[in-house]
Design a protein around this motif. Structure first.
Motif, PDB file in Angstrom:
ATOM      1  N   GLU A 291      51.146  47.722 -46.411  1.00 31.11           N
ATOM      2  CA  GLU A 291      50.918  46.624 -45.483  1.00 31.11           C
ATOM      3  C   GLU A 291      49.924  47.005 -44.388  1.00 31.11           C
ATOM      4  O   GLU A 291      49.286  46.143 -43.789  1.00 31.11           O
ATOM      5  CB  GLU A 291      52.248  46.174 -44.865  1.00 31.11           C
ATOM      6  N   THR A 292      49.788  48.304 -44.117  1.00 25.87           N
ATOM      7  CA  THR A 292      48.850  48.750 -43.080  1.00 25.87           C
ATOM      8  C   THR A 292      47.599  49.377 -43.686  1.00 25.87           C
ATOM      9  O   THR A 292      46.734  49.837 -42.940  1.00 25.87           O
ATOM     10  CB  THR A 292      49.534  49.772 -42.150  1.00 25.87           C
ATOM     11  N   TYR A 293      47.496  49.401 -45.016  1.00 26.18           N
ATOM     12  CA  TYR A 293      46.334  49.987 -45.680  1.00 26.18           C
ATOM     13  C   TYR A 293      45.134  49.071 -45.493  1.00 26.18           C
ATOM     14  O   TYR A 293      45.245  47.840 -45.612  1.00 26.18           O
ATOM     15  CB  TYR A 293      46.619  50.179 -47.171  1.00 26.18           C
ATOM     16  N   VAL A 294      43.987  49.644 -45.202  1.00 17.88           N
ATOM     17  CA  VAL A 294      42.781  48.850 -44.961  1.00 17.88           C
ATOM     18  C   VAL A 294      42.136  48.483 -46.301  1.00 17.88           C
ATOM     19  O   VAL A 294      41.714  49.360 -47.061  1.00 17.88           O
ATOM     20  CB  VAL A 294      41.777  49.619 -44.091  1.00 17.88           C
ATOM     21  N   GLY A 295      42.091  47.183 -46.601  1.00 20.10           N
ATOM     22  CA  GLY A 295      41.485  46.719 -47.842  1.00 20.10           C
ATOM     23  C   GLY A 295      42.402  46.877 -49.035  1.00 20.10           C
ATOM     24  O   GLY A 295      43.615  47.056 -48.898  1.00 20.10           O
ATOM     25  N   ALA A 296      41.817  46.813 -50.223  1.00 18.36           N
ATOM     26  CA  ALA A 296      42.584  46.909 -51.464  1.00 18.36           C
ATOM     27  C   ALA A 296      42.975  48.359 -51.745  1.00 18.36           C
ATOM     28  O   ALA A 296      42.236  49.285 -51.412  1.00 18.36           O
ATOM     29  CB  ALA A 296      41.768  46.357 -52.628  1.00 18.36           C
ATOM     30  N   TRP A 297      44.154  48.530 -52.361  1.00 19.27           N
ATOM     31  CA  TRP A 297      44.616  49.865 -52.764  1.00 19.27           C
ATOM     32  C   TRP A 297      44.458  49.984 -54.267  1.00 19.27           C
ATOM     33  O   TRP A 297      44.944  49.155 -55.034  1.00 19.27           O
ATOM     34  CB  TRP A 297      46.078  50.056 -52.383  1.00 19.27           C
ATOM     35  N   ILE A 298      43.737  51.028 -54.714  1.00 18.34           N
ATOM     36  CA  ILE A 298      43.525  51.281 -56.135  1.00 18.34           C
ATOM     37  C   ILE A 298      44.121  52.642 -56.458  1.00 18.34           C
ATOM     38  O   ILE A 298      44.001  53.574 -55.655  1.00 18.34           O
ATOM     39  CB  ILE A 298      42.015  51.270 -56.477  1.00 18.34           C
ATOM     40  N   PRO A 299      44.771  52.804 -57.604  1.00 13.15           N
ATOM     41  CA  PRO A 299      45.289  54.127 -57.965  1.00 13.15           C
ATOM     42  C   PRO A 299      44.195  55.180 -57.953  1.00 13.15           C
ATOM     43  O   PRO A 299      43.025  54.888 -58.170  1.00 13.15           O
ATOM     44  CB  PRO A 299      45.837  53.908 -59.382  1.00 13.15           C
TER      45      PRO A 299
END
Length: 312
Positions: free
Chosen positions: A89-97
């Protein structure tokens, strides 16, 4: 958990060599469940710490140390998956493996057991592709653990239930739900050589900033997602549409100018690209190709996720 012993298990004297021989399998499990090699290594360290916290008598009472280690690692991953949702929820932008450079280390799993129809199971090499990991990431923690343990590592549902903390019937339903997600998202992949050729054409067109050529290689409904984690400049939202992606990537090529070198390489077992600047890998690109068109592009720029590439 008292499953069959794995190669390397020594049931009379689970010494250091036998226990440490399980490390690769534990890393395999952790990476597939968490999508991060660094997190997988942390899980393995914690798993071994718990093993060596046992007394010698407790260790010798465990029928299959390998199965015990997998059970503990699976439970740790389940806990981490729950907390990961809050962190995202606090990650900036999309999270990719996290992308991996060499698939040979990550495709070995447990040999098949039981009577499940092989058609219901994914192949081990498919289970580390970026497309597969992205679908896994959209699942609930319980779905992901049940599916990976059963369909990838071939654990019976009775053993999966001990890890997930649910009944075997409930785990069967979780894996079935996850399997439907995988099937609905799966794209018909062509031969690896053909995919490599398309990636090569994409590289050539991109370097030439040839928008028309890029459009011809992209599915009209293609999606390009980038992960900078707030540590590298990226498009924060996915770019949807072949023409929009072509124009955006042509602009990226213009901004990067002549200081960027593109190299073709395997990314999670599929043809991909890396971008180097001053000899340092700054971006890893993974692709999902359907037929002769690129359906998805995943660009990982978060430097924390590129560490395996600097040591490969």
């Amino acid at each position: 958990m008292t499953t069959r012993g794995e190669p390397g298990d020594d049931q009379s004297d689970p010494g250091l060599g036998a226990i440490m021989s399980e490390r690769r399998r534990l890393i395999n499990l952790g990476y597939r469940l968490l999508g991060s090699l660094a997190d997988a290594e942390d899980v393995v360290q914690e798993t071994y710490a718990r093993w060596y916290a046992l007394s010698e008598r407790e260790q010798r009472a465990i029928e299959s140390p390998g199965a015990w280690l997998m059970t503990v690692a699976g439970r740790i991953c389940l806990t981490l998956l729950g907390s990961a949702r809050a962190r995202r929820e606090t990650y900036v932008g999309a999270w990719i493996p996290e992308p991996l450079p060499d698939p040979t280390e990550w495709i070995s799993g447990r040999s098949g057991v039981g009577g499940t129809d092989p058609a219901d199971r994914v192949t081990l090499d498919e289970s580390v592709t970026m497309a597969f990991l992205v679908v896994l990431d959209a699942m609930t923690p319980a779905e992901r653990v049940a599916f990976v343990l059963h369909d990838v590592f071939r654990y019976p549902f009775g053993e999966v239930a001990e890890i997930v903390g649910r009944t075997p019937a409930a785990c069967r339903q979780l894996a079935s739900s996850a399997r439907r997600r995988i099937r609905s998202a799966r794209t018909p992949a062509g031969p690896s050589a053909g995919q490599a050729g398309i990636v090569r054409q994409f590289r050539t067109a991109w370097e030439a900033k040839d928008i028309d050529a890029l459009i011809s290689l992209l599915d009209p409904d293609a999606t390009a997602t980038a992960d900078g984690g707030g540590l590298a400049v990226t498009h924060l939202d996915p770019i949807v549409g072949g023409e929009r992606i072509a124009r955006a990537y042509a602009e990226i090529a213009r901004l990067w100018g002549g200081r960027t070198t593109f190299l073709e390489c395997a990314v999670n077992g599929r043809p991909g690209l890396v971008a180097q600047q001053d000899g340092t890998i700054v971006t890893v690109f993974a692709f999902a190709i359907a037929g002769d068109r690129i359906r998805y592009i995943w660009a990982v720029r978060n430097p924390e996720k590129l560490r395996p590439w600097h040591s490969s």
